[in-house]
Write a protein that holds these residues in place. Structure first.
Motif, PDB file in Angstrom:
ATOM      1  N   MET A   1      40.423  17.407  13.191  1.00  0.00           N
ATOM      2  CA  MET A   1      39.159  17.698  14.219  1.00  0.00           C
ATOM      3  C   MET A   1      39.845  17.734  15.613  1.00  0.00           C
ATOM      4  O   MET A   1      40.798  16.958  15.796  1.00  0.00           O
ATOM      5  N   LYS A   2      39.484  18.672  16.258  1.00  0.00           N
ATOM      6  CA  LYS A   2      40.034  18.971  17.741  1.00  0.00           C
ATOM      7  C   LYS A   2      39.324  18.164  18.565  1.00  0.00           C
ATOM      8  O   LYS A   2      38.160  17.539  18.449  1.00  0.00           O
ATOM      9  N   LYS A   3      40.067  17.478  19.702  1.00  0.00           N
ATOM     10  CA  LYS A   3      39.917  16.463  20.373  1.00  0.00           C
ATOM     11  C   LYS A   3      38.834  17.355  21.619  1.00  0.00           C
ATOM     12  O   LYS A   3      39.585  18.206  22.060  1.00  0.00           O
ATOM     13  N   LYS A   4      37.814  16.744  22.419  1.00  0.00           N
ATOM     14  CA  LYS A   4      37.082  17.489  23.439  1.00  0.00           C
ATOM     15  C   LYS A   4      37.907  17.011  24.609  1.00  0.00           C
ATOM     16  O   LYS A   4      38.333  15.736  24.804  1.00  0.00           O
ATOM     17  N   ILE A   5      37.990  18.024  25.462  1.00  0.00           N
ATOM     18  CA  ILE A   5      38.240  17.897  26.661  1.00  0.00           C
ATOM     19  C   ILE A   5      37.505  16.864  27.608  1.00  0.00           C
ATOM     20  O   ILE A   5      36.340  17.340  27.630  1.00  0.00           O
ATOM     21  N   VAL A   6      37.624  16.217  28.453  1.00  0.00           N
ATOM     22  CA  VAL A   6      36.621  15.443  29.360  1.00  0.00           C
ATOM     23  C   VAL A   6      36.239  16.532  30.472  1.00  0.00           C
ATOM     24  O   VAL A   6      36.836  16.428  31.383  1.00  0.00           O
ATOM     25  N   SER A   7      35.312  17.242  30.239  1.00  0.00           N
ATOM     26  CA  SER A   7      34.980  18.428  31.143  1.00  0.00           C
ATOM     27  C   SER A   7      33.607  18.564  31.690  1.00  0.00           C
ATOM     28  O   SER A   7      32.651  17.707  30.939  1.00  0.00           O
ATOM     29  N   GLY A   8      33.331  19.253  32.710  1.00  0.00           N
ATOM     30  CA  GLY A   8      31.826  19.337  32.919  1.00  0.00           C
ATOM     31  C   GLY A   8      31.197  18.206  33.216  1.00  0.00           C
ATOM     32  O   GLY A   8      31.712  17.045  33.613  1.00  0.00           O
ATOM     33  N   GLY A   9      29.724  18.114  33.003  1.00  0.00           N
ATOM     34  CA  GLY A   9      29.191  17.035  33.361  1.00  0.00           C
ATOM     35  C   GLY A   9      29.398  15.803  32.503  1.00  0.00           C
ATOM     36  O   GLY A   9      29.091  14.646  32.478  1.00  0.00           O
ATOM     37  N   LEU A  10      29.970  16.084  31.203  1.00  0.00           N
ATOM     38  CA  LEU A  10      30.340  15.072  30.211  1.00  0.00           C
ATOM     39  C   LEU A  10      31.046  14.024  30.776  1.00  0.00           C
ATOM     40  O   LEU A  10      30.940  12.756  30.756  1.00  0.00           O
ATOM     41  N   LEU A  11      32.179  14.554  31.743  1.00  0.00           N
ATOM     42  CA  LEU A  11      33.065  13.387  32.252  1.00  0.00           C
ATOM     43  C   LEU A  11      32.293  12.624  33.369  1.00  0.00           C
ATOM     44  O   LEU A  11      32.352  11.380  33.308  1.00  0.00           O
ATOM     45  N   ALA A  12      31.357  13.233  34.374  1.00  0.00           N
ATOM     46  CA  ALA A  12      30.531  12.504  35.046  1.00  0.00           C
ATOM     47  C   ALA A  12      29.671  11.705  34.687  1.00  0.00           C
ATOM     48  O   ALA A  12      29.858  10.557  35.157  1.00  0.00           O
ATOM     49  N   ILE A  13      28.979  12.069  33.427  1.00  0.00           N
ATOM     50  CA  ILE A  13      28.076  10.773  32.694  1.00  0.00           C
ATOM     51  C   ILE A  13      29.000   9.931  32.387  1.00  0.00           C
ATOM     52  O   ILE A  13      28.489   8.556  32.286  1.00  0.00           O
ATOM     53  N   ALA A  14      30.112  10.119  31.728  1.00  0.00           N
ATOM     54  CA  ALA A  14      30.758   8.980  30.822  1.00  0.00           C
ATOM     55  C   ALA A  14      31.181   7.976  31.808  1.00  0.00           C
ATOM     56  O   ALA A  14      31.079   6.865  31.705  1.00  0.00           O
ATOM     57  N   VAL A  15      31.751   8.575  33.006  1.00  0.00           N
ATOM     58  CA  VAL A  15      32.185   7.460  34.056  1.00  0.00           C
ATOM     59  C   VAL A  15      30.954   6.650  34.563  1.00  0.00           C
ATOM     60  O   VAL A  15      31.286   5.407  34.306  1.00  0.00           O
ATOM     61  N   THR A  16      30.108   7.302  34.683  1.00  0.00           N
ATOM     62  CA  THR A  16      29.227   6.311  35.679  1.00  0.00           C
ATOM     63  C   THR A  16      28.363   5.514  34.463  1.00  0.00           C
ATOM     64  O   THR A  16      28.202   4.419  34.856  1.00  0.00           O
ATOM     65  N   THR A  17      27.996   6.052  33.370  1.00  0.00           N
ATOM     66  CA  THR A  17      27.346   5.042  32.447  1.00  0.00           C
ATOM     67  C   THR A  17      28.140   3.932  32.198  1.00  0.00           C
ATOM     68  O   THR A  17      27.800   2.771  31.855  1.00  0.00           O
ATOM     69  N   ALA A  18      29.444   4.248  31.813  1.00  0.00           N
ATOM     70  CA  ALA A  18      30.323   3.094  31.270  1.00  0.00           C
ATOM     71  C   ALA A  18      30.526   2.077  32.448  1.00  0.00           C
ATOM     72  O   ALA A  18      30.409   0.844  32.142  1.00  0.00           O
TER      73      ALA A  18
ATOM     74  N   ASP B   1      49.826  16.949  21.436  1.00  0.00           N
ATOM     75  CA  ASP B   1      48.856  16.347  20.160  1.00  0.00           C
ATOM     76  C   ASP B   1      47.378  16.400  20.525  1.00  0.00           C
ATOM     77  O   ASP B   1      46.980  15.731  19.898  1.00  0.00           O
ATOM     78  N   SER B   2      47.213  16.779  21.545  1.00  0.00           N
ATOM     79  CA  SER B   2      45.542  16.784  22.170  1.00  0.00           C
ATOM     80  C   SER B   2      44.465  17.565  21.406  1.00  0.00           C
ATOM     81  O   SER B   2      43.463  17.087  21.147  1.00  0.00           O
ATOM     82  N   GLY B   3      45.283  18.608  20.435  1.00  0.00           N
ATOM     83  CA  GLY B   3      44.244  19.406  19.572  1.00  0.00           C
ATOM     84  C   GLY B   3      43.967  20.392  20.522  1.00  0.00           C
ATOM     85  O   GLY B   3      43.391  21.542  20.160  1.00  0.00           O
ATOM     86  N   GLN B   4      44.064  20.809  21.856  1.00  0.00           N
ATOM     87  CA  GLN B   4      43.635  21.672  22.666  1.00  0.00           C
ATOM     88  C   GLN B   4      44.896  22.429  23.376  1.00  0.00           C
ATOM     89  O   GLN B   4      44.718  22.907  24.255  1.00  0.00           O
ATOM     90  N   PHE B   5      45.997  21.612  23.136  1.00  0.00           N
ATOM     91  CA  PHE B   5      47.382  22.197  23.663  1.00  0.00           C
ATOM     92  C   PHE B   5      47.737  23.608  23.748  1.00  0.00           C
ATOM     93  O   PHE B   5      47.289  24.317  22.888  1.00  0.00           O
ATOM     94  N   LYS B   6      47.877  24.343  24.914  1.00  0.00           N
ATOM     95  CA  LYS B   6      48.175  25.741  25.042  1.00  0.00           C
ATOM     96  C   LYS B   6      49.612  26.054  25.092  1.00  0.00           C
ATOM     97  O   LYS B   6      50.154  26.782  24.152  1.00  0.00           O
ATOM     98  N   ALA B   7      50.171  25.497  26.154  1.00  0.00           N
ATOM     99  CA  ALA B   7      51.634  25.701  26.416  1.00  0.00           C
ATOM    100  C   ALA B   7      52.389  24.841  27.457  1.00  0.00           C
ATOM    101  O   ALA B   7      51.411  24.251  28.214  1.00  0.00           O
ATOM    102  N   PRO B   8      53.571  24.681  27.583  1.00  0.00           N
ATOM    103  CA  PRO B   8      53.987  23.614  28.616  1.00  0.00           C
ATOM    104  C   PRO B   8      53.836  24.430  29.673  1.00  0.00           C
ATOM    105  O   PRO B   8      53.442  25.723  29.989  1.00  0.00           O
ATOM    106  N   PHE B   9      54.202  23.762  30.810  1.00  0.00           N
ATOM    107  CA  PHE B   9      54.165  24.288  32.305  1.00  0.00           C
ATOM    108  C   PHE B   9      54.876  25.476  32.375  1.00  0.00           C
ATOM    109  O   PHE B   9      55.976  25.398  31.598  1.00  0.00           O
ATOM    110  N   ASN B  10      54.400  26.352  33.063  1.00  0.00           N
ATOM    111  CA  ASN B  10      55.130  27.613  33.323  1.00  0.00           C
ATOM    112  C   ASN B  10      55.504  28.825  32.134  1.00  0.00           C
ATOM    113  O   ASN B  10      55.977  29.610  32.363  1.00  0.00           O
ATOM    114  N   GLU B  11      54.552  28.499  31.282  1.00  0.00           N
ATOM    115  CA  GLU B  11      54.418  29.438  29.874  1.00  0.00           C
ATOM    116  C   GLU B  11      53.163  29.944  29.901  1.00  0.00           C
ATOM    117  O   GLU B  11      52.264  29.049  29.927  1.00  0.00           O
TER     118      GLU B  11
END
Length: 487
Positions: A1-18, A75-85
């Motif tokens: 299963m792919k891991k979700k990036i901590v993005s958009g409102g999801l990150l903000a909500i996760a931070v404050t709620t916790a 190993d994130s499941g969302q990896f695209k390419a190393p820097f500068n590639e």
């Protein structure tokens, strides 16, 4: 299963709620008279700084989370390419793509995350036929869109462009058409290449193969400078960011020299022990101080949400505004920058694309595919005015992600018009509902979720002369009102 990036409102909500769950027990113990050790802010000032710091830092931490998943953690499941590639995606995004909220499904993406510490990078683009829109958006760690390459900005001719970091000094090298300056040492180039239809994908892949990225020394056939020192990037995910928000902010700031407009907020953060590369000693704070940090972050989140709801103009139920731009565009307006990131990080400048959005009818009633069917009609002379193309994309109203549907249709866009049915007067009606409206209307069907609906209209390269959606929220063209279908 792919891991979700901590993005958009999801990150903000996760931070404050916790933070609230963990530390709110100390909120009742606040004493305005209590002070920290000499030189540190008092309790009320702590809350103010935490609030301002959260608003200032949210886009920076969100960007770091995406960079870590895309360019650092293989190993994130969302990896695209190393820097500068560069990484080319030979497809459009679908409901299976859950990394970034409100993804575009019009244009296959390409990405390159750049490490500009040792030397500048050269981005080369091929010639692209004039009928096809493409854009390369340059966005730095401050989430400033500091430059564009592409149909609108530089034309469809081939060319070589230099991307330099904040410390670069030098003359424009021979052969370089333009130099772009990032305000941070790490930056991303996001490529959007128009796809006309599914059969057009091989042509897009051919264009993507012409996107080249190389260090300046390689471009000039010179000896490369010494490599930048290795970095131990701190792991980040939805759980870790909950209690480490200001740690991640401090880490990211060491690669982002302060601009003139940042000196005041940086000085305030330093009073809480938040600085470039520093760890935030939250546990060393008194319970009262901890509670104020929590409350400040919570209030910051509330202000960001309020801005998203009221900071743009309401036109026929659609929110229309301009949230994205460069450092001069924001000019220290950290609330606008945070709202832009939470609403959909990495959005375009208004001159490149406009994004009318809605979750409601014009009267404020929530769009709900489980209860109602809807229509959206463009009058014959009121189609979105663009130099490139337009689209209307359907998302789940709760997650802001694309939805699975029986015909794998996530949007309706202007390249689809030849296959759609217009009304007798030349107008076009879209049928927005969860069930197939029947063979006669299926070509105009935009499948909806069996739940709340979120619609995003995209106007790529909007026309600047009337009729136009520009200036944002004040233009002569206005998105049509969504209509409720009466039973």
């Amino acid at each position: 299963m792919k891991k979700k990036i901590v993005s958009g409102g999801l990150l903000a909500i996760a931070v404050t709620t916790a933070f609230i769950n963990v530390y709110a027990s100390g909120a009742d113990a606040v004493s305005n008279a209590e002070k920290m050790e000499k030189g540190k802010p008092g309790i009320l000032e702590t809350k103010t700084i935490a609030e301002e710091g959260f608003i200032y830092g949210l886009p920076i931490v969100m960007n770091y989370a995406v960079m870590y998943e895309y360019a650092v953690d293989r190993d994130s499941g969302q990896f695209k390419a190393p820097f500068n590639e560069i990484k080319n995606e030979p497809r459009v995004y679908t409901y299976k793509d859950t990394a970034v909220i409100t993804p575009n499904s019009d244009t296959p993406y390409s990405f390159v995350w750049m490490d500009l510490r040792a030397e500048s990078m050269v981005l080369s683009v091929p010639a692209v036929e004039k009928s096809r829109y493409y854009a390369v958006m340059l966005c730095d760690g401050n989430t400033y869109n500091y430059g564009y390459i592409g149909s609108r900005a530089t034309g469809n001719e081939a060319g070589d462009y230099l991307v330099a970091g904040p410390d670069w000094k030098g003359e424009t090298p021979p052969g370089i058409k333009k130099v772009f300056r990032s305000t941070t040492q790490f930056s991303v180039a996001g490529y959007r290449t128009q796809l006309f239809n599914p059969e057009d994908m091989p042509n897009v892949v051919k264009i993507q193969s012409g996107y080249k990225v190389q260090p300046l020394s390689q471009y000039l056939n010179q000896t490369a400078p010494p490599a930048a020192p290795p970095i131990s990037f701190p792991k980040i995910d939805a759980e870790m960011v909950k209690t480490g928000f200001f740690d991640y902010l401090g880490f990211a700031l060491q690669f982002a020299p302060a601009g003139p407009e940042e000196k005041e907020i940086r000085a305030k953060l330093a009073r809480l022990g938040i600085g470039t590369g520093k760890e935030f000693d939250f546990k060393d704070f008194s319970p009262e101080q901890q509670a104020q940090v929590v409350l400040g972050m919570k209030d910051g989140e509330a202000k960001i949400e309020e801005y998203l709801q009221s900071g743009q103009k309401n036109i026929n139920g659609w929110k229309v505004g301009s949230l994205f731009g460069d450092a001069a565009f924001y000019n220290g307006d950290w609330l606008k920058r945070a709202a832009a990131a939470k609403g959909g990080i990495y959005g375009n400048d208004a001159t490149e694309a406009m994004y009318p959005i809605t979750k409601t009818l014009a009267n404020g009633e929530a769009l709900d595919g489980s209860k109602h069917n809807y229509t959206l009609t463009f009058a014959a002379d009121q189609f979105p005015p663009v130099n490139a193309f337009w689209s209307v994309t359907m998302y789940d109203g709760k997650t802001q992600l694309l939805i699975e549907n029986p015909i794998n249709r996530y949007l309706i866009n202007s390249p689809m018009l030849p296959g759609m049915k217009k009304n007798a007067d030349g107008s076009l009606t879209l049928y927005i509902q969860k069930n197939n409206p029947g063979a006669e209307k299926e070509s105009n069907w935009l499948p909806a979720p069996n739940d709340l609906i979120y619609l995003v209209m995209r106007l790529y390269w909007p026309k600047a002369t009337p009729p136009s959606i520009l200036p944002a929220g004040e233009g002569t063209w206005k998105p049509a009102e969504i209509q409720l279908v009466k039973d």
